[in-house]
Design a protein around this motif. Structure first.
Motif, PDB file in Angstrom:
ATOM      1  N   ILE A 200       0.863  -1.187   0.000  1.00 11.41           N
ATOM      2  CA  ILE A 200       0.000   0.000   0.000  1.00 11.41           C
ATOM      3  C   ILE A 200       0.896   1.232   0.000  1.00 11.41           C
ATOM      4  CG2 ILE A 200      -1.860   1.212   1.192  1.00 11.41           C
ATOM      5  CD1 ILE A 200      -2.856  -1.419   2.205  1.00 11.41           C
ATOM      6  N   LEU A 201       1.243   1.672  -1.198  1.00 14.11           N
ATOM      7  CA  LEU A 201       2.204   2.745  -1.379  1.00 14.11           C
ATOM      8  C   LEU A 201       1.496   4.107  -1.398  1.00 14.11           C
ATOM      9  CD1 LEU A 201       4.361   1.061  -4.163  1.00 14.11           C
ATOM     10  CD2 LEU A 201       4.718   1.020  -1.679  1.00 14.11           C
ATOM     11  N   PRO A 202       2.171   5.162  -0.937  1.00 12.75           N
ATOM     12  CA  PRO A 202       1.564   6.508  -0.939  1.00 12.75           C
ATOM     13  C   PRO A 202       1.047   6.889  -2.315  1.00 12.75           C
ATOM     14  CG  PRO A 202       3.613   6.517   0.307  1.00 12.75           C
ATOM     15  CD  PRO A 202       3.525   5.166  -0.360  1.00 12.75           C
ATOM     16  N   GLY A 203      -0.139   7.447  -2.332  1.00 11.32           N
ATOM     17  CA  GLY A 203      -0.738   7.893  -3.585  1.00 11.32           C
ATOM     18  C   GLY A 203      -1.582   6.858  -4.280  1.00 11.32           C
ATOM     19  N   GLU A 204      -1.412   5.574  -3.923  1.00 12.63           N
ATOM     20  CA  GLU A 204      -2.216   4.527  -4.553  1.00 12.63           C
ATOM     21  C   GLU A 204      -3.566   4.398  -3.855  1.00 12.63           C
ATOM     22  OE1 GLU A 204      -0.013   0.902  -4.760  1.00 12.63           O
ATOM     23  OE2 GLU A 204       1.278   1.627  -6.379  1.00 12.63           O
ATOM     24  N   GLN A 205      -4.532   3.878  -4.604  1.00 16.69           N
ATOM     25  CA  GLN A 205      -5.901   3.754  -4.102  1.00 16.69           C
ATOM     26  C   GLN A 205      -6.135   2.313  -3.648  1.00 16.69           C
ATOM     27  OE1 GLN A 205      -8.275   7.182  -6.393  1.00 16.69           O
ATOM     28  NE2 GLN A 205      -7.950   5.409  -7.674  1.00 16.69           N
ATOM     29  N   TRP A 206      -6.324   2.141  -2.334  1.00 18.93           N
ATOM     30  CA  TRP A 206      -6.451   0.815  -1.743  1.00 18.93           C
ATOM     31  C   TRP A 206      -7.641   0.742  -0.807  1.00 18.93           C
ATOM     32  CZ3 TRP A 206      -3.825  -3.822  -2.082  1.00 18.93           C
ATOM     33  CH2 TRP A 206      -2.664  -3.835  -2.873  1.00 18.93           C
ATOM     34  N   LEU A 207      -8.281  -0.434  -0.818  1.00 16.00           N
ATOM     35  CA  LEU A 207      -9.271  -0.788   0.190  1.00 16.00           C
ATOM     36  C   LEU A 207      -8.962  -2.195   0.684  1.00 16.00           C
ATOM     37  CD1 LEU A 207     -12.582   0.398  -1.553  1.00 16.00           C
ATOM     38  CD2 LEU A 207     -11.379   1.559   0.316  1.00 16.00           C
ATOM     39  N   MET A 208      -8.881  -2.364   1.997  1.00 19.63           N
ATOM     40  CA  MET A 208      -8.832  -3.689   2.616  1.00 19.63           C
ATOM     41  C   MET A 208     -10.183  -3.918   3.253  1.00 19.63           C
ATOM     42  SD  MET A 208      -5.087  -3.983   4.389  1.00 19.63           S
ATOM     43  CE  MET A 208      -5.360  -2.632   5.527  1.00 19.63           C
ATOM     44  N   LEU A 209     -10.788  -5.042   2.960  1.00 14.04           N
ATOM     45  CA  LEU A 209     -12.139  -5.257   3.462  1.00 14.04           C
ATOM     46  C   LEU A 209     -12.379  -6.745   3.703  1.00 14.04           C
ATOM     47  CD1 LEU A 209     -14.540  -4.503   0.434  1.00 14.04           C
ATOM     48  CD2 LEU A 209     -12.107  -4.793   0.207  1.00 14.04           C
ATOM     49  N   GLY A 210     -13.293  -7.014   4.635  1.00 13.18           N
ATOM     50  CA  GLY A 210     -13.605  -8.404   4.925  1.00 13.18           C
ATOM     51  C   GLY A 210     -14.008  -8.606   6.366  1.00 13.18           C
ATOM     52  N   ASP A 211     -13.971  -9.872   6.771  1.00 14.53           N
ATOM     53  CA  ASP A 211     -14.274 -10.276   8.141  1.00 14.53           C
ATOM     54  C   ASP A 211     -12.938 -10.429   8.861  1.00 14.53           C
ATOM     55  OD1 ASP A 211     -14.983 -11.463  10.503  1.00 14.53           O
ATOM     56  OD2 ASP A 211     -16.134 -13.099   9.613  1.00 14.53           O
ATOM     57  N   PHE A 212     -12.576  -9.419   9.643  1.00  9.47           N
ATOM     58  CA  PHE A 212     -11.302  -9.428  10.347  1.00  9.47           C
ATOM     59  C   PHE A 212     -11.385 -10.197  11.670  1.00  9.47           C
ATOM     60  CE2 PHE A 212     -10.844  -6.091   7.337  1.00  9.47           C
ATOM     61  CZ  PHE A 212      -9.487  -5.900   7.120  1.00  9.47           C
ATOM     62  N   ASN A 213     -12.610 -10.563  12.096  1.00 12.52           N
ATOM     63  CA  ASN A 213     -12.795 -11.248  13.376  1.00 12.52           C
ATOM     64  C   ASN A 213     -12.095 -10.508  14.508  1.00 12.52           C
ATOM     65  OD1 ASN A 213     -14.514 -13.614  13.264  1.00 12.52           O
ATOM     66  ND2 ASN A 213     -13.064 -14.423  11.770  1.00 12.52           N
ATOM     67  N   HIS A 214     -12.149  -9.183  14.453  1.00 10.88           N
ATOM     68  CA  HIS A 214     -11.477  -8.355  15.439  1.00 10.88           C
ATOM     69  C   HIS A 214     -12.155  -6.998  15.493  1.00 10.88           C
ATOM     70  CE1 HIS A 214      -8.154  -9.668  17.816  1.00 10.88           C
ATOM     71  NE2 HIS A 214      -7.509  -8.523  17.750  1.00 10.88           N
ATOM     72  N   HIS A 215     -12.094  -6.358  16.645  1.00  9.42           N
ATOM     73  CA  HIS A 215     -12.813  -5.106  16.864  1.00  9.42           C
ATOM     74  C   HIS A 215     -11.917  -3.912  16.528  1.00  9.42           C
ATOM     75  CE1 HIS A 215     -15.099  -7.787  19.878  1.00  9.42           C
ATOM     76  NE2 HIS A 215     -15.812  -7.688  18.770  1.00  9.42           N
ATOM     77  N   LEU A 216     -11.707  -3.713  15.246  1.00 14.01           N
ATOM     78  CA  LEU A 216     -10.780  -2.680  14.796  1.00 14.01           C
ATOM     79  C   LEU A 216     -11.316  -1.264  14.984  1.00 14.01           C
ATOM     80  CD1 LEU A 216      -9.441  -4.230  11.463  1.00 14.01           C
ATOM     81  CD2 LEU A 216      -8.496  -4.415  13.757  1.00 14.01           C
ATOM     82  N   ALA A 217     -12.617  -1.125  15.225  1.00 10.49           N
ATOM     83  CA  ALA A 217     -13.175   0.208  15.430  1.00 10.49           C
ATOM     84  C   ALA A 217     -12.871   0.747  16.826  1.00 10.49           C
ATOM     85  CB  ALA A 217     -14.688   0.188  15.196  1.00 10.49           C
ATOM     86  N   ASP A 218     -12.253  -0.056  17.664  1.00  4.28           N
ATOM     87  CA  ASP A 218     -11.831   0.369  18.993  1.00  4.28           C
ATOM     88  C   ASP A 218     -10.398   0.890  18.902  1.00  4.28           C
ATOM     89  OD1 ASP A 218     -10.863   0.495  21.665  1.00  4.28           O
ATOM     90  OD2 ASP A 218     -12.369  -0.957  22.302  1.00  4.28           O
ATOM     91  N   ASP A 219     -10.178   2.137  19.311  1.00  2.83           N
ATOM     92  CA  ASP A 219      -8.847   2.721  19.148  1.00  2.83           C
ATOM     93  C   ASP A 219      -7.795   2.112  20.061  1.00  2.83           C
ATOM     94  OD1 ASP A 219      -9.520   3.831  21.594  1.00  2.83           O
ATOM     95  OD2 ASP A 219      -9.666   5.892  20.853  1.00  2.83           O
ATOM     96  N   LYS A 220      -8.214   1.207  20.957  1.00  2.00           N
ATOM     97  CA  LYS A 220      -7.248   0.506  21.807  1.00  2.00           C
ATOM     98  C   LYS A 220      -6.873  -0.865  21.233  1.00  2.00           C
ATOM     99  CE  LYS A 220      -8.797   2.694  26.118  1.00  2.00           C
ATOM    100  NZ  LYS A 220      -9.787   3.566  25.483  1.00  2.00           N
ATOM    101  N   ASN A 221      -7.431  -1.221  20.108  1.00  2.00           N
ATOM    102  CA  ASN A 221      -7.184  -2.528  19.522  1.00  2.00           C
ATOM    103  C   ASN A 221      -5.752  -2.635  18.999  1.00  2.00           C
ATOM    104  OD1 ASN A 221      -7.258  -4.313  16.844  1.00  2.00           O
ATOM    105  ND2 ASN A 221      -8.775  -5.097  18.275  1.00  2.00           N
ATOM    106  N   THR A 222      -5.091  -3.726  19.346  1.00  2.00           N
ATOM    107  CA  THR A 222      -3.679  -3.884  19.001  1.00  2.00           C
ATOM    108  C   THR A 222      -3.462  -4.005  17.497  1.00  2.00           C
ATOM    109  OG1 THR A 222      -3.158  -4.908  21.122  1.00  2.00           O
ATOM    110  CG2 THR A 222      -1.635  -5.351  19.314  1.00  2.00           C
TER     111      THR A 222
END
Length: 300
Positions: A200-222
Motif C-alpha cells: 500500500i504505497l503513498p498515492g495509490e488507491q487501496w481498500l482492505m475489506l472483509g471479516d477481520f474477526n477483530h474489533h478494529l473500530a476500537d482505538d485501543k485494539n492492538t
C-alpha cells in the motif's frame, strides 16, 4: 432564456440531481463486504441450510444494496456465489485455496461445506492483477487465503484486498494471549502488517475489506494500532471506515467486518458507509449472521 441556459450548463457539469456534498460525484463506486455464512450451492448441504425462498431473498438483498463490487466470505464455490449473483451480470473471482477437511456441523449434523473468500464484480468493470495470498492460509489447515485484485473504473486503478482472518481471538491484544486461535491470528496479523508496508504505497488507491474477526473500530485494539501507528505519515495513514458504527447483529454490536481505506480513497469517500440490515433481524431468522457493509466513493 437565461434560466434554460443555466440548466443546460448545470446538466453538462453533472450538477443536477446531486446534493450539495455530491456536486462532483458523477462516477460513484460502491464497494461492499459480506460474510454470507456457509453459502453452499445446495441448500440441503452444510451448516446453514437454505430453502429456495432463502436464496431468492439473498438475491433481493444483493439488489437492494446496489453495490458494484462485493468482497465475500464463507462461500463454498463459484456455483454457490452464482446462486445469488446473476452470472449474466456478475463476474466471480474465487479463492484458489484447496478444499480443507469437513467437520460435523452443530445443530443439523451435516458435514460442513468450504469457507472461502471471493469477489463478485459487475461485468461492466475490468478486473486485473488477481493475486491469491496463500501465506494467510498456510498458517493452519482450513485458514482462508487473502484475495487481491485491481479494478479499472473511470480510468483509475483501485486495489482491493479481501480477508477473512482467524476467528476465536476477540481479545484486544492478541499478542498477550496464549490461546491457539490468537497464536494463529498473530501470524496472520504479522503477514498483514508486512503486506501493508510493502504493497500500500503513498498515492495509490487501496481498500482492505472483509471479516477481520477483530474489533478494529476500537482505538485501543492492538491490530488497529499495528496497522495504523501514531507515527504513520499523513500520506500513508489508513482509515477504519467502521469507526463509530454498530454491527447489525442484535447480540454483537461491535463490528468485526471492516473496510479500511488508503488516504487517496478516504478523500473520495461519500457520506455513505453503512451496515445493511435484513428485513428479519432476529438472530434465528437473519439470512446470514453478518450483514453487508458498504462504502461509496466518488471516483473522478
Amino acid at each position: 432564456m437565461k434560466k434554460i441556459n443555466f440548466l443546460l450548463f448545470a446538466s453538462s457539469l453533472g450538477l443536477l440531481g446531486c446534493s450539495q456534498g455530491e456536486l462532483y460525484s458523477a462516477h460513484k463506486l460502491t464497494v461492499a463486504t459480506w460474510n454470507v455464512e456457509h453459502l453452499a450451492s445446495d441448500g440441503d448441504q452444510g451448516c446453514k441450510m437454505r430453502t429456495e425462498s432463502d436464496y431468492n431473498q439473498l438475491t433481493q438483498y444483493v439488489n437492494t444494496i446496489d453495490a458494484d463490487v462485493f468482497a465475500l466470505q464463507e462461500v463454498a464455490s463459484e456455483a454457490a456465489v452464482s446462486r445469488i449473483f446473476n452470472p449474466e451480470k456478475w463476474q466471480v473471482i474465487m479463492s484458489s485455496r484447496n478444499d480443507s477437511p469437513s467437520y460435523k456441523c452443530r445443530g443439523n449434523g451435516n458435514l460442513s461445506t468450504q469457507q472461502k473468500v471471493a469477489f463478485a464484480v459487475k461485468k461492466s468493470i475490468t478486473v486485473s492483477d488477481i493475486k491469491h495470498l496463500t501465506s494467510f492460509s498456510e498458517v493452519k489447515l482450513g485458514a482462508r487465503e487473502g484475495l487481491q485484485l485491481s479494478l479499472k473504473y473511470n480510468n483509475q486503478t483501485i486495489n482491493l484486498l479481501n480477508l477473512h482472518l482467524k476467528s476465536g481471538c476477540f481479545t484486544q491484544n492478541y499478542s498477550q494471549s496464549d490461546s491457539k486461535s490468537c497464536q494463529i491470528f498473530a501470524k496472520q496479523a504479522e503477514l498483514l502488517k508486512q503486506h501493508v508496508a510493502s504493497q500500500i504505497l503513498p498515492g495509490e488507491q487501496w481498500l482492505m475489506l472483509g471479516d477481520f474477526n477483530h474489533h478494529l473500530a476500537d482505538d485501543k485494539n492492538t491490530l488497529r494500532n499495528t496497522l495504523i501507528p501514531e507515527n504513520m505519515s499523513a500520506n500513508s495513514k489508513l482509515t477504519v471506515l467502521t469507526d463509530g458504527k454498530q454491527s447489525c447483529h442484535p447480540k454483537y454490536p461491535a463490528p468485526i467486518d471492516h473496510i479500511i481505506s488508503s488516504p487517496t480513497m478516504t478523500r473520495k469517500l461519500s457520506s455513505l458507509v453503512m451496515f445493511h440490515k435484513y428485513s428479519q433481524q432476529a438472530p434465528t431468522t437473519m439470512l446470514s449472521d453478518h450483514c453487508a457493509l458498504s462504502a461509496t466513493f466518488n471516483i473522478n
